[in-house]
Design an enzyme around this catalytic site. Sequence first.
Site, PDB file in Angstrom:
ATOM      1  CB  ALA A 224      21.763 -42.681  14.148  1.00  0.00           C
TER       2      ALA A 224
ATOM      3  NE  ARG B  89      16.488 -60.538   8.944  1.00  0.00           N
ATOM      4  CZ  ARG B  89      17.146 -59.520   8.431  1.00  0.00           C
ATOM      5  NH1 ARG B  89      17.892 -59.709   7.355  1.00  0.00           N
ATOM      6  NH2 ARG B  89      17.053 -58.330   8.950  1.00  0.00           N
TER       7      ARG B  89
ATOM      8  CE  LYS C 253      20.171 -53.718   2.119  1.00  0.00           C
ATOM      9  NZ  LYS C 253      19.070 -53.157   2.862  1.00  0.00           N
TER      10      LYS C 253
ATOM     11  CG  ASP D 238      17.929 -46.995   8.084  1.00  0.00           C
ATOM     12  OD1 ASP D 238      17.241 -47.132   9.124  1.00  0.00           O
ATOM     13  OD2 ASP D 238      17.556 -47.372   6.959  1.00  0.00           O
TER      14      ASP D 238
ATOM     15  CG  ASP E 299      24.029 -48.377   8.964  1.00  0.00           C
ATOM     16  OD1 ASP E 299      23.513 -49.413   9.429  1.00  0.00           O
ATOM     17  OD2 ASP E 299      23.753 -47.919   7.847  1.00  0.00           O
TER      18      ASP E 299
HETATM   19  S1  IVH Z   1      20.102 -60.862  -0.863  1.00  0.00           S
HETATM   20  C1  IVH Z   1      22.039 -63.784   2.571  1.00  0.00           C
HETATM   21  N1  IVH Z   1      19.122 -58.977  -2.364  1.00  0.00           N
HETATM   22  O1  IVH Z   1      18.471 -56.406   2.700  1.00  0.00           O
HETATM   23  C2  IVH Z   1      21.243 -62.561   2.382  1.00  0.00           C
HETATM   24  N2  IVH Z   1      18.753 -58.833  -0.026  1.00  0.00           N
HETATM   25  O2  IVH Z   1      20.357 -55.571   4.718  1.00  0.00           O
HETATM   26  C3  IVH Z   1      20.636 -62.525   1.024  1.00  0.00           C
HETATM   27  N3  IVH Z   1      17.419 -56.876   0.641  1.00  0.00           N
HETATM   28  O3  IVH Z   1      18.216 -59.301   4.633  1.00  0.00           O
HETATM   29  C4  IVH Z   1      19.948 -61.256   0.804  1.00  0.00           C
HETATM   30  N4  IVH Z   1      17.133 -56.059  -1.364  1.00  0.00           N
HETATM   31  O4  IVH Z   1      16.073 -58.308   3.508  1.00  0.00           O
HETATM   32  C5  IVH Z   1      19.265 -59.433  -1.115  1.00  0.00           C
HETATM   33  N5  IVH Z   1      18.310 -57.385  -3.835  1.00  0.00           N
HETATM   34  C6  IVH Z   1      18.442 -57.849  -2.602  1.00  0.00           C
HETATM   35  C7  IVH Z   1      17.872 -57.179  -1.490  1.00  0.00           C
HETATM   36  C8  IVH Z   1      18.061 -57.705  -0.217  1.00  0.00           C
HETATM   37  C9  IVH Z   1      16.862 -55.907  -0.089  1.00  0.00           C
HETATM   38  C10 IVH Z   1      17.325 -56.969   2.109  1.00  0.00           C
HETATM   39  C11 IVH Z   1      17.205 -58.338   2.691  1.00  0.00           C
HETATM   40  C12 IVH Z   1      18.435 -58.506   3.529  1.00  0.00           C
HETATM   41  C13 IVH Z   1      18.721 -57.099   3.889  1.00  0.00           C
HETATM   42  C14 IVH Z   1      20.136 -56.891   4.346  1.00  0.00           C
END
Ligand code: IVH
Length: 690
Positions: free
Chosen positions: A43, A147, A126, A41, A45
Site C-alpha cells: 500500500a 540512516r 534484500k 509495504d 509503494d
Molecule cells: S545496497 C545506495 N543491498 O534496502 C543504497 N541495500 O530499500 C545501497 N537493503 O536502504 C543499498 N538489503 O537498507 C543494499 N543487499 C542489500 C540490501 C539493502 C537490504 C536495504 C537498505 C536500503 C534499502 C532500500
Amino acid sequence: MGKKKAEMTELEAAAEMADLARQIAHHDRLYHQKDAPEITDAAYDALRARYRVLLDKFPHLKPVDDPESRVGAAPAAGFSKVAHAVPMLSLANAFSDEDVAEFVTRIRRFLQLPDNAEIAFVAEPKIDGLSCSLRYERGILTVAATRGDGAVGENITANVMTIADVPKKLRAPFPDILEIRGEIYMNRDDFFALNEQREKEDEPPFANPRNAAAGSVRQLDAAVTASRPLRFFAYALGEVRGDIPDTQTALRRAIGQWGFQLNEPSRLCVSINEIIGFYHDIEAKRHVLPFDIDGVVYKIDRFDWQERLGFVSRSPRWAIAHKFAAEQAETKLKAITIQVGRTGALTPVAELEPVTVGGVVVSRATLHNEDEIARKDIRVGDIVRIQRAGDVIPQVVAVDLKQRPAHSEKFAFPDHCPECGSLAPREEGMAIRRCTGGLICPAQAVERLRHFTSRLAFNIEGLGEQRVRELWMDKLIHSPADIFMLHRHRDALAARDGWGDKSADKLLAAIDARREIPFDRFIYALGIRQVGEATAKLLARHYHDLPRWRQAMGAAIVPDSPARQELQSIDQIGPLMADDIAAFFAEPHNMEVIDALEKALTVKPYERREAGQDAPLAGKTIVFTGTLTMMSRAEAKARAESLGANVAGSVSAKTDLVVAGADAGSKETKARALGVAVIDEQGWRALIGE
Ligand code: IVH
C-alpha cells in the site's frame, strides 16, 4: 486510485500531490521512528507510485515536503546525531521483469554502451531490516549510526556494540578510515521466540522482524538491545580513506575477510535472463532461508561504472531492488468473530482453516471493518485468498466467487457489542462501530485496566491480562482506583487459588511502589482515545500538573473556547485529537475515576528531563513557520525542546518567539500584529549557538 492524469486540472493535481506527500510523510514517520507501520509495504509503494506519476506529469507542482527529496524520516529525539560523510540512500524498486529490463536499458543508455556489451551485476537477497553505517578508524569500530533522513542519523554505537555479528576490530589489512554499510535484522525463529516471551510478560508483540529489529536498536538502554537476538550483514561502503576494491564482487570478498557476515546466496549475473533466473530461484527458496527477505538487489559490479552512474534524488542509478509479490494462499473462512478493543472498537476477525503462507501457519486474519467486508462481499463458508506481507497479521484480499457455496448469506455485522450487549453504533463518517458500554463492558473494562497497569503506564508488576481479568470477574477491581484499595482485600487475595501470602504481598508491594506517578504516565494510563505515550508527554509538558490540566480540560469541553484553542495550538495536537480529549472530560464517569485516583495517589508534576530551569529557552513557547534551509523542521523542533522550549503549531498572545524561515506567511504576519518577537533562520541558529 485518483483520476487519470489527462483529465486532471493543475489545481486537482496540486491538491492530490500535497495530500500524498502528507500521507507518505506520515507513514515514513510511523515506519522509521515509531517502528509501527499502519499500512502494508504494498500500500505504501502504491502511494509512492501514484505520487511519482503525478510528479512526472506536473514537476512544477512539487510540494515543499516532496517525499522524493527525503529518505526515511528525520532522526528521533533521544539519541545524538551523526552527520553521514557520504549520504545513506535508498533503492528504487522494480516489481516486474519489464521494470528490470528497463533498469538495464537505462544503464546502457547512460553509459553509452552498445547493445551487445556485457554488464555484470551482483544479485543478493534484500533483507527488510534497518540500515546501519559502521565507522572504523584504523580498524577499530568508533561510531555506528542509523540512516535517519539520509544526511543525519542517530548515534547507536552503544547498542550496536552488543551485536555479535558486528566486528569491534577488523582483520587486517584495512583502509585507515572505513565505513561499512549494512543491515541489522532478526532471524524468523528468533523473532517468534522474542514475541512469545513478550506475550508472557504482557508486552505487545512486534508486527514483524523488521519492527522487532528496529525497536530493539532504538533502545536508550543498551542492556535491552543486548538481550535481543540481533544480527548484521554488510553490503556496501560509505566514506573510505585508503585503497578499496574495484568491483562489488571483490568488495564482498574483502567484507568477509574483515570479519563481517555476507548476505547469501548471491550470484554474479551477466544477462537479464540470468538475473531473472536467480530471482526465481531465491523466491522459491525464501522459506528455507532463516530470515525474511522481501526481494533481490541487483548492483552493477564495476565500481567505476557505479561512480559514473551516480544518483538520482534518493537512490543510486546503479542498483535496484526487485521486490517479491506479497505471499498469498487460499483457504476456507470458517467463521467471522468480533473482537472488542479497549476503546470499544468492534474488529471483525476471519477464523480460517489453517494454511501455510510464507512458511508460517495462519488460522486468523484481520477483516478491518464492516465496510471492508461488505465491499469484498466476504461470507462465512467462502474460499478466500489471504496475504501475508512480512507481517504477523495476515489480511483477506479477495473471495473466490466461483467456489461460493449455494445459499450463502451476506455477513450481517452486529449492531450490538458481543461482549456486553450494549448498542454499538457507527460514528458519523467512520467505518468503525464502537460499543457504548464503557466500564460495564468486560472487554473494555479489562482492556482499560490492563492498559492502566501496563509498562508505559503504571507498570505494575504482577497485574497482567490474566490477573486483571480474574480480579475484575470477582469484582475485586472495577475501576482503576480499586487497584489502590486492594490492600483491604489482602486475605481474600492470599486465599485465591494458586496465590498464597507471598503472591498477595508481592502484588501489594508492587502497587504501593506506584502510589507516586509522573504526570505524563498518569495521562497515558487514562487510555484516552488517540492519546499515546508521545501525546501524553506533550500534554504533561504543556500543562505541567494534574490540577492545571483538569481545570483547562474542563474549560476545553466547550468547542471554540479559548481553552480548546489552546489545546489545539499545541504542536501535533489537531482538532480531532482535541475532540477526543474534550469528550473524555465531558463524561462524568471519567471524572469520578480521576477523583478517586487523586485521593489514592500522588501525581508528580512534569519535570523537564532534557533541560534545567536555567536552559536558554526554558518555558518559552516557540512557533516555527516557513522553510528552514540549514536544518529540518523536525530537527529544529527537537533542538528547541531539548533547550526547554514548548513548540506550538499556531501563534497566539502566549507565543514568546516566532522563527520565520523563507516564505513565511500568515503566522509571521500575525506574530508581528501581536507584537511577538520574530527572528529569521540565522537568528535562530545564533540563539542555539550554531
Ligand atoms: S545496497 C545506495 N543491498 O534496502 C543504497 N541495500 O530499500 C545501497 N537493503 O536502504 C543499498 N538489503 O537498507 C543494499 N543487499 C542489500 C540490501 C539493502 C537490504 C536495504 C537498505 C536500503 C534499502 C532500500
